[in-house]
Write a protein that holds these residues in place. Structure first.
Motif, PDB file in Angstrom:
ATOM      1  N   GLU A 160       0.838  -1.197   0.000  1.00 29.52           N
ATOM      2  CA  GLU A 160       0.000   0.000   0.000  1.00 29.52           C
ATOM      3  C   GLU A 160       0.873   1.248   0.000  1.00 29.52           C
ATOM      4  N   LEU A 161       1.938   1.205   0.771  1.00 29.92           N
ATOM      5  CA  LEU A 161       2.881   2.336   0.826  1.00 29.92           C
ATOM      6  C   LEU A 161       3.514   2.553  -0.544  1.00 29.92           C
ATOM      7  N   ALA A 162       3.995   1.449  -1.156  1.00 24.33           N
ATOM      8  CA  ALA A 162       4.720   1.552  -2.416  1.00 24.33           C
ATOM      9  C   ALA A 162       3.834   2.061  -3.552  1.00 24.33           C
ATOM     10  N   LYS A 163       2.535   1.779  -3.497  1.00 23.86           N
ATOM     11  CA  LYS A 163       1.637   2.142  -4.591  1.00 23.86           C
ATOM     12  C   LYS A 163       0.978   3.509  -4.414  1.00 23.86           C
ATOM     13  N   VAL A 169      -1.980  11.871  -1.452  1.00 20.39           N
ATOM     14  CA  VAL A 169      -1.545  12.599  -0.254  1.00 20.39           C
ATOM     15  C   VAL A 169      -2.458  13.806  -0.072  1.00 20.39           C
ATOM     16  N   LEU A 170      -3.366  13.718   0.876  1.00 17.83           N
ATOM     17  CA  LEU A 170      -4.366  14.767   1.093  1.00 17.83           C
ATOM     18  C   LEU A 170      -4.011  15.509   2.378  1.00 17.83           C
ATOM     19  N   HIS A 211       5.674  11.074 -13.994  1.00 15.37           N
ATOM     20  CA  HIS A 211       4.741  10.080 -13.464  1.00 15.37           C
ATOM     21  C   HIS A 211       4.264  10.534 -12.091  1.00 15.37           C
ATOM     22  N   ASN A 212       3.282   9.812 -11.565  1.00 13.38           N
ATOM     23  CA  ASN A 212       2.613  10.256 -10.345  1.00 13.38           C
ATOM     24  C   ASN A 212       2.974   9.415  -9.117  1.00 13.38           C
ATOM     25  N   ALA A 213       3.901   8.460  -9.264  1.00 15.83           N
ATOM     26  CA  ALA A 213       4.285   7.624  -8.124  1.00 15.83           C
ATOM     27  C   ALA A 213       4.859   8.506  -7.015  1.00 15.83           C
ATOM     28  N   LEU A 214       4.398   8.290  -5.793  1.00 21.12           N
ATOM     29  CA  LEU A 214       4.837   9.142  -4.683  1.00 21.12           C
ATOM     30  C   LEU A 214       6.308   8.938  -4.364  1.00 21.12           C
ATOM     31  N   TRP A 215       6.722   7.691  -4.179  1.00 20.69           N
ATOM     32  CA  TRP A 215       8.082   7.399  -3.739  1.00 20.69           C
ATOM     33  C   TRP A 215       8.956   7.083  -4.951  1.00 20.69           C
ATOM     34  N   VAL A 216      10.087   7.754  -5.050  1.00 17.96           N
ATOM     35  CA  VAL A 216      10.968   7.560  -6.199  1.00 17.96           C
ATOM     36  C   VAL A 216      12.404   7.346  -5.725  1.00 17.96           C
ATOM     37  N   ASN A 217      13.202   6.719  -6.612  1.00 14.47           N
ATOM     38  CA  ASN A 217      14.617   6.538  -6.325  1.00 14.47           C
ATOM     39  C   ASN A 217      15.427   7.688  -6.934  1.00 14.47           C
ATOM     40  N   LEU A 218      16.736   7.564  -6.911  1.00 14.31           N
ATOM     41  CA  LEU A 218      17.587   8.654  -7.400  1.00 14.31           C
ATOM     42  C   LEU A 218      17.482   8.853  -8.907  1.00 14.31           C
ATOM     43  N   ASP A 219      16.946   7.835  -9.604  1.00 14.38           N
ATOM     44  CA  ASP A 219      16.736   7.959 -11.048  1.00 14.38           C
ATOM     45  C   ASP A 219      15.338   8.476 -11.365  1.00 14.38           C
ATOM     46  N   ASN A 220      14.636   8.926 -10.316  1.00 14.03           N
ATOM     47  CA  ASN A 220      13.263   9.425 -10.460  1.00 14.03           C
ATOM     48  C   ASN A 220      12.289   8.358 -10.964  1.00 14.03           C
TER      49      ASN A 220
END
Length: 320
Positions: A160-163, A169-170, A211-220
């Motif tokens: 759930e966190l990853a997706k 985020v409200l 893209h709209n993914a909340l959590w990203v790595n250093l490569d976005n």
């Protein structure tokens, strides 16, 4: 609806399972659920083959007296057996509803009563150690710190966190929208001031991406569950937390424990954690029973008034 005669003509096990799984897809079951259903039915097929039983011969009596003992001889964990029983129950009811068998063979399937298993939780010292590790002068440190606070403050699952998406985020409402919960159910989960503040800080560092993914790595690119799991494991190793099972799910258990200890009610907890059954949430009450008892003694209004009550009792005696 297929009649019984057409079922007898097309009673191949694989066909029956395939039709059942197609029905599960129509009912919008998740891929993971369908995979578990397929694996559970493959296990049942193995036992039917060993017993030389046809599917249409499965009556409640046959299942109870022949199939169930065979399943129990496999010495599977009771929790696994209960999961498989739920799969067989759904399958039997599907076949009966379609008129392929006279009655569901699950009539005598009763789930085993399970003793609460231990749930690993972080102590306050563990949490202080973990939350001190991210280097918050770097992007990954800001992200990892916000992720751990989100896990601890909301009790959501790893996937759930990853997706989570940015639009989930409200912050003005003080909540996260979980659109990919277990069973594909959506829910709103409260997030409080401190965690929300760190999440807002992270969003500013993340910036606007394609893209709209909340959590990203250093490569976005989206930060996937495997990467999150590895990150938590490394922090646990660095903090030398080896006395408990240290994982993302430990944050979930810790959230549930602290929520109950701080006076939260089990029905609200059920909604926050996304449990389908209240019995699942009540398991936490049983697991943390001794902690809840100690908390009640600490904050009991009667215990706090004990001294005054004693004086009142003595004054009443003297007046008599």
């Amino acid at each position: 609806m297929l009649n019984k005669e057409s079922f007898i003509l097309h009673s191949d096990w694989n066909d029956a399972v395939q039709l059942f799984l197609q029905d599960c897809k129509v009912r919008n079951f998740s891929r993971e659920s369908i995979r578990r259903y397929r694996n559970g039915l493959e296990k049942l097929q193995q036992h039917l083959n060993a017993l030389e039983l046809q599917l249409r011969a499965l009556t409640p009596a046959v299942f109870k007296n022949q199939v169930l003992p065979s399943l129990l001889n496999e010495s599977l964990a009771l929790r696994t057996l209960n999961c498989n029983f739920q799969i067989y129950k759904s399958f039997a009811q599907f076949l009966s509803k379609e008129g392929w068998i006279d009655e569901p063979f699950d009539a005598d399937i009763k789930p085993f009563k399970l003793q609460p298993s231990s749930a690993h939780t972080f102590t306050d010292e563990h949490l202080f150690q973990l939350l001190a590790l991210p280097d918050r002068t770097t992007f990954t440190g800001i992200r990892n710190y916000a992720m751990m606070l989100t896990l601890l403050d909301t009790g959501i699952r790893l996937r759930e966190l990853a997706k989570l998406q940015v639009t989930d985020v409200l912050l003005d409402e003080g909540s996260l929208r979980v659109n990919h919960g277990k069973g594909r159910k959506s829910r709103l989960v409260p997030i409080e001031r401190i965690a929300a503040g760190e999440l807002k800080h992270y969003l500013l560092e993340r910036g606007i991406l394609e893209h709209n993914a909340l959590w990203v790595n250093l490569d976005n690119q989206p930060f996937l569950p495997g990467g999150i799991r590895t990150m938590i494991a490394r922090y646990c190793q660095s903090a030398k937390i080896d006395d408990i099972q240290c994982s993302c799910h430990t944050f979930r258990h810790t959230f549930a424990k602290k929520y109950l200890l701080n006076g939260g009610d089990v029905f609200t907890l059920k909604s926050i954690m996304g449990h389908a059954q209240i019995e699942t949430t009540e398991m936490y009450v049983e697991l943390f029973d001794s902690d809840l008892q100690a908390q009640h003694e600490k904050f009991s209004p009667i215990e706090h008034l004990a001294g005054a009550l004693h004086l009142l009792s003595e004054s009443e005696v003297k007046s008599k």
